[in-house]
Design an enzyme around this catalytic site. Sequence first.
Site, PDB file in Angstrom:
ATOM      1  N   ALA A  65       0.825  -1.211   0.000  1.00 44.95           N
ATOM      2  CA  ALA A  65       0.000   0.000   0.000  1.00 44.95           C
ATOM      3  C   ALA A  65       0.860   1.261   0.000  1.00 44.95           C
ATOM      4  O   ALA A  65       1.939   1.308   0.596  1.00 44.95           O
ATOM      5  CB  ALA A  65      -0.924   0.001   1.211  1.00 44.95           C
ATOM      6  N   GLY A 110       1.291  -6.012   0.527  1.00 42.38           N
ATOM      7  CA  GLY A 110       0.281  -6.253  -0.495  1.00 42.38           C
ATOM      8  C   GLY A 110       0.855  -6.655  -1.835  1.00 42.38           C
ATOM      9  O   GLY A 110       0.194  -7.336  -2.619  1.00 42.38           O
ATOM     10  N   GLU A 113       1.315 -10.221  -1.596  1.00 41.54           N
ATOM     11  CA  GLU A 113      -0.014 -10.830  -1.599  1.00 41.54           C
ATOM     12  C   GLU A 113      -0.615 -10.883  -2.996  1.00 41.54           C
ATOM     13  O   GLU A 113      -1.298 -11.852  -3.350  1.00 41.54           O
ATOM     14  CB  GLU A 113      -0.925 -10.078  -0.630  1.00 41.54           C
ATOM     15  CG  GLU A 113      -0.532 -10.316   0.822  1.00 41.54           C
ATOM     16  CD  GLU A 113      -1.368  -9.525   1.795  1.00 41.54           C
ATOM     17  OE1 GLU A 113      -2.129 -10.136   2.563  1.00 41.54           O
ATOM     18  OE2 GLU A 113      -1.261  -8.276   1.798  1.00 41.54           O
ATOM     19  N   GLU A 133       3.668  -6.668   7.809  1.00 36.86           N
ATOM     20  CA  GLU A 133       2.565  -5.897   8.384  1.00 36.86           C
ATOM     21  C   GLU A 133       2.537  -5.858   9.909  1.00 36.86           C
ATOM     22  O   GLU A 133       2.169  -4.841  10.503  1.00 36.86           O
ATOM     23  CB  GLU A 133       1.216  -6.442   7.866  1.00 36.86           C
ATOM     24  CG  GLU A 133       0.899  -6.058   6.431  1.00 36.86           C
ATOM     25  CD  GLU A 133       1.441  -7.031   5.404  1.00 36.86           C
ATOM     26  OE1 GLU A 133       1.038  -6.954   4.235  1.00 36.86           O
ATOM     27  OE2 GLU A 133       2.291  -7.875   5.777  1.00 36.86           O
TER      28      GLU A 133
END
Length: 259
Positions: A65, A110, A113, A133
């Site tokens: 992000a 992310g 991911e 995270e």
Amino acid sequence: MWETIEVTKREHYAIVTLNRPDALNALSTQMAKDIIAVMDELSKDIDVWAVVLSGAGERAFCVGADLKERKSMTKDEMIRQRELFCDAFEAVVRFPKPIVAMVNGFAMGGGFEFALCCDMIVAAEEAFLGLPEVGLGIIPGGGGTQNLPRIIGKNKAKELIYTGRKISGQTAFEWGIANKVAPRGQLMEATADLIREITKNAPLALQQAKRCVDLGVEVDLTAGMALEAEAYNRCLYSKDRDEGLKAFNEKRKPNYQGR
């Protein structure tokens, strides 16, 4: 056409490039919107049988992000953005055609991911992948706690998630996270070789095989076998099945049309 993504079409596949290299391809609100739109468009394009997901530049696939964007956001705005991000991850994980992540550099949070949402990963030896995270007071929120254990097992996944440790592309390959690893200079060639090996096959069969594997691992064996039988019959009555059988008997390369 899209602000943060470039799409290049090759024979039977498309390369989707996250294109914010100055921000290390960080996931912004606009990029999430673009990912959703691109995945929807390519899912309907009968000339695209598979997709490569990549990042622009040599430094990063995607670093997760865009935290700079979030600095000025209210909690309500972050919640709405979070819902949009979930839709973007879902758009990748539910994409009906084979999709391969080409991880050239940093794939953090992310970004990692997104790679895990793909069917396969081809990683550069120089790449680094991780889920940091918990060090920011949150947890992986793009499927990391779900996809990673399904690939490498609970204990190894917990080790990466609990420590926030980065691993190299080579280690990702040794752990079974990456399907292939190559020097950065040979990464595109290695990925293209894999994609061509995939797209020489019937596109409808590829989609049904993907559907069976993805849904089958979530149900018991009896339900999985029923799912496979249904998918097999869908292929059996296709024109591509007729062409495949005819090409086999005529000892030639099949000319599949995706029908």
